[in-house]
Design an enzyme around this catalytic site. Structure first.
Site, PDB file in Angstrom:
ATOM      1  N   LYS A   1       5.101   6.467 -10.340  1.00 32.22           N
ATOM      2  CA  LYS A   1       5.543   7.767 -10.812  1.00 32.22           C
ATOM      3  C   LYS A   1       6.814   7.699 -11.652  1.00 32.22           C
ATOM      4  CE  LYS A   1       2.876  10.609  -7.734  1.00 32.22           C
ATOM      5  NZ  LYS A   1       2.811  11.581  -6.621  1.00 32.22           N
TER       6      LYS A   1
ATOM      7  N   ARG B   1      -0.004   5.911  -0.690  1.00 31.53           N
ATOM      8  CA  ARG B   1      -1.092   6.017  -1.665  1.00 31.53           C
ATOM      9  C   ARG B   1      -0.683   5.248  -2.921  1.00 31.53           C
ATOM     10  NH1 ARG B   1      -2.488   9.308  -6.047  1.00 31.53           N
ATOM     11  NH2 ARG B   1      -4.676   9.957  -6.152  1.00 31.53           N
TER      12      ARG B   1
END
Length: 286
Positions: free
Chosen positions: A225, A265
């Site tokens: 991210k 995740r």
């Protein structure tokens, strides 16, 4: 099962004695991380099986990009992308999660073999989601969410990001339980990167214990991210591309595992699978 640091497991899923690793299969042409690489059903199923071989405990299949600014796909297209992949992986014995904001997709994916519904909106995007998951009697991820991808960056306004995310998650958990989903089936996710600035994401990672105080298993989804790109850039104007953030992702996975997260995740599994096993071994040595 070991209850290492109160990690817990939602009812309806296998039990692991450490932080679980959730591998990601994006069946989309426009994911920020790997858009288009696994768009073909055969390639997507193979990718999921490869992730399991590398150490993934479960595989999250999504057919709609939720990157900042992404537009939604229609229901028919999402079903076309997701269902064959869920069916193919479940048929191989893989524990499958479906990443969707649509109740119809969730219900049909569960019928095809998915055992967990991962809704980044926590049931807010589709009013039928909570009743559908309650009827399906499967675990449900409640993520912190303030709006759709098209304008979520404008919603990243906080006074105290940790306190506000915890409070908003608690409110959403109460609503989901009131809607019929059993509390023991809930997983919480702070929604890193969703209506968050880099500093907000780092603050949430630094305070995972406060999120765990919500009393439910915690899913941490930091993989590749923007906040990791910001950290790695070190002040440079251009951060490294998403695929060059996997070592940083593994670092967050180790932190999350140490802090008692139920699962992380990730897009690339091997380094994170090693990281969570080392974290478990260190905890065990104490």
């Amino acid at each position: 099962m070991s209850t290492l640091r109160g990690r817990g497991t939602p009812t309806g899923l296998p039990e692991w004695d450490r932080c679980a690793v959730m591998g990601v299969v994006n069946v989309t042409p426009d994911s920020f991380s790997d858009g288009g690489r696994w768009f073909d059903t055969t390639a997507a199923v193979k990718r999921g099986l490869d992730l399991v071989a590398e150490g993934a405990d479960l595989v999250d299949v999504g057919g709609e990009s939720t990157r900042p600014g992404a537009s939604r796909v229609d229901e028919e297209e999402e079903l076309r992308r997701v269902l064959p992949v869920v069916r193919g992986l479940a048929g191989e014995g893989v524990t499958v999660s479906v990443d969707t904001m649509r109740a119809s997709v969730a219900a049909q994916a569960v019928a095809a073999g998915a055992t967990l519904v991962n809704d980044v909106s926590g049931g807010l995007a589709d009013p039928q989601m909570v009743p559908a998951v309650a009827a399906a009697e499967v675990p449900f991820v409640v993520m912190h969410w303030r709006g759709f991808s098209e304008d979520m960056n404008s919603r990243a306004v906080y006074g105290d990001v940790v306190a506000e995310v915890v409070a908003e998650l608690r409110e959403r958990m109460d609503a989901v339980v009131a809607g019929g989903i059993a509390a023991e089936r809930l997983v919480v996710d702070p929604g890193l990167g969703f209506a968050k600035r880099a500093g907000d994401d780092l603050a949430l990672v630094a305070h995972l214990s406060e999120l765990r105080a919500l009393g439910r298993p915690l899913l941490v989804a930091a993989s590749r991210k923007r906040f990791l790109g910001h950290v790695l850039a070190g002040g440079a104007p251009t951060p490294p591309p998403a695929r060059e953030r996997d070592a940083a992702t593994a670092a967050v996975s180790a932190i999350a595992a140490h802090e008692g997260a139920w699962a992380v995740r990730v897009h690339e599994v091997r380094a994170t699978a090693d990281a969570v096993r080392v974290a478990r071994a260190v905890e065990g040595a104490r």
